[in-house]
Design a protein around this motif. Sequence first.
Motif, PDB file in Angstrom:
ATOM      1  N   SER A   1      35.929  33.570  43.503  1.00 22.08           N
ATOM      2  CA  SER A   1      36.698  34.410  42.577  1.00 22.08           C
ATOM      3  C   SER A   1      37.132  33.517  41.385  1.00 22.08           C
ATOM      4  O   SER A   1      36.621  32.504  41.143  1.00 22.08           O
ATOM      5  CB  SER A   1      38.299  34.618  43.431  1.00 22.08           C
ATOM      6  N   PRO A   2      37.477  34.216  40.184  1.00 19.98           N
ATOM      7  CA  PRO A   2      37.788  33.614  38.995  1.00 19.98           C
ATOM      8  C   PRO A   2      38.587  32.645  39.211  1.00 19.98           C
ATOM      9  O   PRO A   2      38.619  31.641  38.246  1.00 19.98           O
ATOM     10  CB  PRO A   2      38.273  34.848  37.855  1.00 19.98           C
TER      11      PRO A   2
ATOM     12  N   MET B   1      39.020  46.394  34.189  1.00 21.95           N
ATOM     13  CA  MET B   1      38.483  45.191  34.619  1.00 21.95           C
ATOM     14  C   MET B   1      39.196  44.128  33.730  1.00 21.95           C
ATOM     15  O   MET B   1      39.478  44.332  32.442  1.00 21.95           O
ATOM     16  CB  MET B   1      37.098  45.035  34.547  1.00 21.95           C
ATOM     17  N   TYR B   2      39.211  42.648  34.085  1.00 20.24           N
ATOM     18  CA  TYR B   2      39.677  41.607  33.277  1.00 20.24           C
ATOM     19  C   TYR B   2      38.462  40.761  33.082  1.00 20.24           C
ATOM     20  O   TYR B   2      37.467  40.601  33.887  1.00 20.24           O
ATOM     21  CB  TYR B   2      40.815  40.962  33.610  1.00 20.24           C
ATOM     22  N   THR B   3      38.328  39.766  32.084  1.00 16.81           N
ATOM     23  CA  THR B   3      37.262  39.039  31.692  1.00 16.81           C
ATOM     24  C   THR B   3      37.617  37.572  31.892  1.00 16.81           C
ATOM     25  O   THR B   3      38.738  37.188  31.631  1.00 16.81           O
ATOM     26  CB  THR B   3      36.718  39.449  30.518  1.00 16.81           C
ATOM     27  N   LEU B   4      36.706  36.690  31.937  1.00 21.44           N
ATOM     28  CA  LEU B   4      37.004  35.222  32.166  1.00 21.44           C
ATOM     29  C   LEU B   4      35.653  34.582  31.852  1.00 21.44           C
ATOM     30  O   LEU B   4      34.495  34.906  32.796  1.00 21.44           O
ATOM     31  CB  LEU B   4      37.654  34.657  33.529  1.00 21.44           C
TER      32      LEU B   4
ATOM     33  N   ARG C   1      34.059  41.728  46.923  1.00 25.23           N
ATOM     34  CA  ARG C   1      34.531  41.448  45.429  1.00 25.23           C
ATOM     35  C   ARG C   1      33.703  42.163  44.646  1.00 25.23           C
ATOM     36  O   ARG C   1      32.461  41.877  44.460  1.00 25.23           O
ATOM     37  CB  ARG C   1      34.595  39.963  45.052  1.00 25.23           C
ATOM     38  N   VAL C   2      34.014  42.759  43.550  1.00 26.16           N
ATOM     39  CA  VAL C   2      33.378  43.541  42.445  1.00 26.16           C
ATOM     40  C   VAL C   2      33.484  42.536  41.239  1.00 26.16           C
ATOM     41  O   VAL C   2      34.659  42.137  40.963  1.00 26.16           O
ATOM     42  CB  VAL C   2      33.781  44.933  42.192  1.00 26.16           C
ATOM     43  N   SER C   3      32.237  42.211  40.984  1.00 26.37           N
ATOM     44  CA  SER C   3      32.241  41.403  39.566  1.00 26.37           C
ATOM     45  C   SER C   3      31.128  41.495  38.944  1.00 26.37           C
ATOM     46  O   SER C   3      29.955  42.026  39.497  1.00 26.37           O
ATOM     47  CB  SER C   3      32.448  40.022  40.023  1.00 26.37           C
TER      48      SER C   3
ATOM     49  N   ASN D   1      42.583  46.113  39.489  1.00 28.22           N
ATOM     50  CA  ASN D   1      43.127  46.560  40.639  1.00 28.22           C
ATOM     51  C   ASN D   1      42.648  46.289  41.964  1.00 28.22           C
ATOM     52  O   ASN D   1      41.621  46.991  42.267  1.00 28.22           O
ATOM     53  CB  ASN D   1      43.632  48.070  40.381  1.00 28.22           C
ATOM     54  N   VAL D   2      42.944  45.352  42.675  1.00 27.25           N
ATOM     55  CA  VAL D   2      42.118  45.071  43.906  1.00 27.25           C
ATOM     56  C   VAL D   2      42.147  46.302  45.034  1.00 27.25           C
ATOM     57  O   VAL D   2      41.272  46.571  45.682  1.00 27.25           O
ATOM     58  CB  VAL D   2      42.674  43.781  44.769  1.00 27.25           C
TER      59      VAL D   2
END
Length: 67
Positions: A4-5, A40-43, A14-16, A51-52
């Motif tokens: 995970s991030p 989605m959020y970014t890193l 996990r969707v990424s 939203n899980v």
Amino acid sequence: MCSSPTGRRERAQRVSVIFGYPFKPSTDASAEIGADKFAMYTLNDGAWIKNVAEEARMVDSMRKAAT
């Protein structure tokens, strides 16, 4: 297993998305699959669904999407 991030290793679906270039810090993104849209959020160079609780619906949308 996936990472995970936060760097934790988890047994989960996990969707990424990895884009190959870094995003600006605190950038939001979205994924559109057919008529469905997911925040989605970014890193760094990746994006994860915000939203899980929507992950299963997103995976289902990807499976049903036309190619």
